[in-house]
Design an enzyme around this catalytic site. Structure first.
Site, PDB file in Angstrom:
ATOM      1  N   HIS A  79      25.644   0.213 -12.352  1.00  0.00           N
ATOM      2  CA  HIS A  79      24.672  -0.449 -11.258  1.00  0.00           C
ATOM      3  C   HIS A  79      25.927  -1.380 -10.376  1.00  0.00           C
ATOM      4  O   HIS A  79      26.808  -1.898 -11.213  1.00  0.00           O
ATOM      5  CB  HIS A  79      23.796  -0.953 -11.975  1.00  0.00           C
ATOM      6  CG  HIS A  79      22.836  -2.024 -11.041  1.00  0.00           C
ATOM      7  ND1 HIS A  79      23.076  -2.752 -10.347  1.00  0.00           N
ATOM      8  CD2 HIS A  79      21.715  -1.446 -10.771  1.00  0.00           C
ATOM      9  CE1 HIS A  79      22.167  -2.875  -9.469  1.00  0.00           C
ATOM     10  NE2 HIS A  79      21.076  -2.064  -9.816  1.00  0.00           N
ATOM     11  N   ASN A  96      14.069  -1.275 -13.504  1.00  0.00           N
ATOM     12  CA  ASN A  96      15.166  -1.997 -13.630  1.00  0.00           C
ATOM     13  C   ASN A  96      14.884  -3.481 -13.584  1.00  0.00           C
ATOM     14  O   ASN A  96      14.713  -4.128 -12.571  1.00  0.00           O
ATOM     15  CB  ASN A  96      16.454  -1.520 -12.866  1.00  0.00           C
ATOM     16  CG  ASN A  96      17.461  -2.493 -13.146  1.00  0.00           C
ATOM     17  OD1 ASN A  96      17.831  -3.396 -14.097  1.00  0.00           O
ATOM     18  ND2 ASN A  96      18.573  -2.430 -12.283  1.00  0.00           N
ATOM     19  N   GLU A 117      21.908   4.518  -4.884  1.00  0.00           N
ATOM     20  CA  GLU A 117      21.503   3.224  -4.581  1.00  0.00           C
ATOM     21  C   GLU A 117      22.706   2.636  -3.686  1.00  0.00           C
ATOM     22  O   GLU A 117      23.519   2.061  -3.798  1.00  0.00           O
ATOM     23  CB  GLU A 117      21.290   2.279  -5.723  1.00  0.00           C
ATOM     24  CG  GLU A 117      20.365   2.528  -7.009  1.00  0.00           C
ATOM     25  CD  GLU A 117      20.114   1.729  -7.592  1.00  0.00           C
ATOM     26  OE1 GLU A 117      18.878   1.333  -7.777  1.00  0.00           O
ATOM     27  OE2 GLU A 117      20.690   0.655  -8.181  1.00  0.00           O
ATOM     28  N   GLY A 173      17.766  -5.026  -3.031  1.00  0.00           N
ATOM     29  CA  GLY A 173      17.110  -6.264  -2.760  1.00  0.00           C
ATOM     30  C   GLY A 173      17.187  -7.119  -1.610  1.00  0.00           C
ATOM     31  O   GLY A 173      16.849  -7.975  -1.217  1.00  0.00           O
ATOM     32  N   SER A 227      15.042  -1.442  -2.650  1.00  0.00           N
ATOM     33  CA  SER A 227      14.134  -1.919  -1.794  1.00  0.00           C
ATOM     34  C   SER A 227      12.873  -0.919  -1.984  1.00  0.00           C
ATOM     35  O   SER A 227      12.204  -0.725  -0.964  1.00  0.00           O
ATOM     36  CB  SER A 227      14.377  -2.269  -0.454  1.00  0.00           C
ATOM     37  OG  SER A 227      15.137  -3.309  -0.373  1.00  0.00           O
ATOM     38  N   GLU A 237      25.720  -4.125  -9.221  1.00  0.00           N
ATOM     39  CA  GLU A 237      25.643  -5.471  -9.734  1.00  0.00           C
ATOM     40  C   GLU A 237      26.636  -5.567 -10.788  1.00  0.00           C
ATOM     41  O   GLU A 237      27.240  -6.620 -10.824  1.00  0.00           O
ATOM     42  CB  GLU A 237      24.253  -6.162 -10.046  1.00  0.00           C
ATOM     43  CG  GLU A 237      23.441  -6.343  -8.722  1.00  0.00           C
ATOM     44  CD  GLU A 237      21.980  -6.232  -9.055  1.00  0.00           C
ATOM     45  OE1 GLU A 237      21.420  -6.258 -10.201  1.00  0.00           O
ATOM     46  OE2 GLU A 237      21.117  -6.066  -7.862  1.00  0.00           O
ATOM     47  N   LYS A 257      16.496  -5.933 -14.473  1.00  0.00           N
ATOM     48  CA  LYS A 257      17.668  -7.007 -14.362  1.00  0.00           C
ATOM     49  C   LYS A 257      17.366  -8.191 -15.217  1.00  0.00           C
ATOM     50  O   LYS A 257      17.016  -7.901 -16.360  1.00  0.00           O
ATOM     51  CB  LYS A 257      17.962  -7.239 -12.770  1.00  0.00           C
ATOM     52  CG  LYS A 257      17.796  -6.233 -11.881  1.00  0.00           C
ATOM     53  CD  LYS A 257      18.072  -6.460 -10.471  1.00  0.00           C
ATOM     54  CE  LYS A 257      18.345  -5.090  -9.709  1.00  0.00           C
ATOM     55  NZ  LYS A 257      18.598  -5.235  -8.384  1.00  0.00           N
TER      56      LYS A 257
HETATM   57  P1  PGA Z   1      15.701  -3.368  -5.685  1.00  0.00           P
HETATM   58  O1  PGA Z   1      16.692  -2.985  -6.710  1.00  0.00           O
HETATM   59  O2  PGA Z   1      14.456  -2.429  -5.891  1.00  0.00           O
HETATM   60  O3  PGA Z   1      15.166  -4.733  -6.058  1.00  0.00           O
HETATM   61  O4  PGA Z   1      16.201  -3.323  -4.489  1.00  0.00           O
HETATM   62  C1  PGA Z   1      16.977  -1.644  -7.275  1.00  0.00           C
HETATM   63  C2  PGA Z   1      18.248  -1.714  -8.366  1.00  0.00           C
HETATM   64  O5  PGA Z   1      18.990  -2.675  -8.041  1.00  0.00           O
HETATM   65  O6  PGA Z   1      18.064  -0.696  -9.048  1.00  0.00           O
END
Ligand code: PGA
Length: 225
Positions: free
Chosen positions: A82, A7, A153, A159, A189, A84, A9
């Site tokens: 997601h 992903n 998640e 992150g 992460s 976010e 982003k």
């Molecule tokens: P990350 O994000 O691996 O940067 O923690 C995972 C995600 O948001 O899908």
């Protein structure tokens, strides 16, 4: 063979895309790259996914991209729900349910993201929160099995460099599998250093990788895990 989704982003450009496609070749796993919309056309030879789709089929929705358009642009998958998007775009379960309907109707497969915040886990609410997020699947049950994956998640792990314990992951994956009967990915992460360990856990069918999916060397290592 497990699933590994990258992903990106809101990151990347054509040059990085080229490097990440090259790094995806010869992977041990089923790889899906999910770049921003504007880079979808730069990916060839790797299964393609989008990071979101519109809640309607077509019409006066400035800035939106429909599931059908994504299918026509070569996407096989779409990530929905997601954290976010839930956080920055105020996406509710009801809206995500509409997007899910659009995606399935257009022939896209869906990764539905679920997960609790740190406060919700501290309050012992993590399973209740995730169950509620999964409840939008109830009306789709019969037709979704081959078209849907769940990504667990935890919001506090995205992150942040924080990773749940093996027991926290397996307990939640078991809970999700029991409620949905679907395969469950882990995300939050994931790094080249912990990918193999997480992939080996009971009930983990793959990974959804954010930040570490943007570094060609590290991405290659994750795909060899
Ligand atoms: P990350 O994000 O691996 O940067 O923690 C995972 C995600 O948001 O899908």
């Amino acid at each position: 063979m497990q699933w590994i989704f990258g992903n990106w982003k809101m990151n990347g450009d054509a040059a990085l895309s080229k490097a990440l496609v090259a790094a995806s070749m010869g992977a041990k796993h089923k790889v899906v790259l999910c770049p921003p919309y504007t880079l979808l056309h730069t990916i060839q030879g790797v299964t393609l996914g989008a990071q979101d789709c519109a809640a309607s089929a077509e019409g006066a929705f400035t800035g939106d991209v429909s599931a059908k358009m994504l299918r026509a642009a070569g996407c096989e998958w779409v990530i929905l729900g997601h954290s976010e998007r839930r956080q920055h775009h105020a996406e509710t379960d009801a809206l995500i349910a509409k997007k899910l309907e659009q995606a399935l109707a257009a022939g896209l497969k869906v990764v539905l993201c679920v997960g609790e915040t740190e406060a919700e886990r501290k309050a012992g609410q993590e399973q209740a929160v995730v169950s509620k997020q999964l409840s939008i699947l109830a009306s789709h049950k019969p037709q979704i099995t081959n078209h849907l994956l769940i990504a667990y998640e935890p919001v506090w792990a995205i992150g942040s460099g924080l990773v749940p314990t093996a027991e926290q992951i397996t307990t939640m994956h078991r809970h999700i599998a029991k409620q949905t009967g679907l395969q469950v990915l882990y995300g939050g992460s994931v790094k080249p250093e912990n990918a193999a360990e997480i992939l080996a856990l009971e009930g983990v069918s793959g990974l959804l990788v954010g930040g570490a999916s943007l570094q060609p060397e590290g991405w290659k290592k994750i795909l060899q895990s």
